[in-house]
Design an enzyme around this catalytic site. Structure first.
Site, PDB file in Angstrom:
ATOM      1  N   SER A  45       0.826  -1.206   0.000  1.00 53.79           N
ATOM      2  CA  SER A  45       0.000   0.000   0.000  1.00 53.79           C
ATOM      3  C   SER A  45       0.859   1.255   0.000  1.00 53.79           C
ATOM      4  CB  SER A  45      -0.965   0.000   1.187  1.00 53.79           C
ATOM      5  OG  SER A  45      -0.265  -0.057   2.405  1.00 53.79           O
ATOM      6  N   GLU A  46       2.051   1.209   0.626  1.00 51.76           N
ATOM      7  CA  GLU A  46       2.947   2.361   0.599  1.00 51.76           C
ATOM      8  C   GLU A  46       4.394   1.906   0.555  1.00 51.76           C
ATOM      9  OE1 GLU A  46       1.765   5.397   0.435  1.00 51.76           O
ATOM     10  OE2 GLU A  46      -0.301   5.084   1.120  1.00 51.76           O
ATOM     11  N   THR A  47       5.199   2.654  -0.188  1.00 51.82           N
ATOM     12  CA  THR A  47       6.656   2.586  -0.099  1.00 51.82           C
ATOM     13  C   THR A  47       7.143   3.968   0.310  1.00 51.82           C
ATOM     14  OG1 THR A  47       6.853   0.852  -1.782  1.00 51.82           O
ATOM     15  CG2 THR A  47       8.808   2.177  -1.339  1.00 51.82           C
TER      16      THR A  47
END
Length: 263
Positions: A45-47
């Protein structure tokens, strides 16, 4: 080119729980296209990417499809990497982001993030939102995200929204929430198909909206939220008039190296 990468389960006290985020320390910023390509390859969902700036850090967050203005769990994961793996000995970290300066402090086994509050305003619900949720809401509010309030926490957990309809909505995502049962003050789930995230397991930034709502409704400044996704996680909230402090823990799942073409 080689970059170190960590994968961290945030808002978790064990692996395979909470919300996984990739964290990539950088010595300088490469092209944005490379940052987005790495985030897309990770399919988390996030980096989070960060670069040291004196005693502070510049921090950016990418979903698989775009850069975002605020992300709680990837900020928590970044602080965990700095404290646990990169030898940071200070009590407090300062991150320069698209949402201003964000601070993270270590306190009694928790990492506490200081974020801007994003209170929501009651509003008329779009037809697509009501159809996607398929339930009669107690209230509908809007801030950066739509927020749908239900009366029954079991209804939040059982929810199976229509993602095609959610993707038509004009805000980042949709929070669905309901009262909790002690010791949990409220429960929630978060959906953001427009940002390449069908359901986010534990969403720190959503608590910048959840915290002010439940503070006003329950008359409490200190709250415990539980996100009822498949992985699940809990978020401690200290809610003020303009800021929200979010507390949690994180654990490392993976350490590795990214290999990408040079410029």
């Amino acid at each position: 080119m080689r970059y170190p990468q960590f994968q961290v389960d945030a808002f978790a006290d064990r692996v395979f729980a909470g919300n996984p985020a990739a964290v990539v320390p950088l010595s300088a910023w490469p092209h944005d296209a490379l940052l987005q390509a790495i985030a897309h390859e990770n399919q988390l969902s996030e980096t989070a990417f960060f670069v040291a700036e004196g005693d502070d850090y510049a921090l950016r967050w990418f979903t698989p499809t775009r850069e975002v203005d605020l992300c709680g769990h990837a900020t928590l994961a970044t602080a965990h990497v700095l404290f646990t793996h990169l030898g940071c000995s200070s009590k407090q970290l300062r991150f320069h982001t698209r949402s201003g300066v964000l601070q993270v402090e270590r306190e009694q086994g928790l990492l506490w993030m200081d974020f801007p509050a994003q209170p929501a305003t009651p509003t008329a619900a779009p037809v697509a939102l009501l159809q996607a949720i398929g339930q009669e809401p107690h209230a509908v509010l809007a801030a950066s995200d739509w927020m749908v309030v239900l009366d029954d926490p079991a209804a939040v957990e059982a929810l199976a929204p229509d993602f095609g309809l959610l993707q038509q909505l004009d805000r980042r995502g949709v929070i669905v929430t309901a009262p909790g049962a002690a010791p949990v003050d409220f429960v929630s789930r978060f959906f953001a198909p427009r940002y390449g995230i069908a359901e986010d397991p534990v969403t720190g930034s959503a608590h910048c909206t959840l915290g002010p709502y439940w503070r006003e409704r329950l008359g409490k400044d200190s709250l415990l939220g539980e996100q009822r996704s498949q992985r699940g996680g809990r978020v401690q909230c200290r809610v003020g008039d303009t800021r929200v402090q979010l507390g949690g823990t994180a654990v490392t799942f993976l350490e590795g190296t990214i290999h990408v073409p040079g410029d």
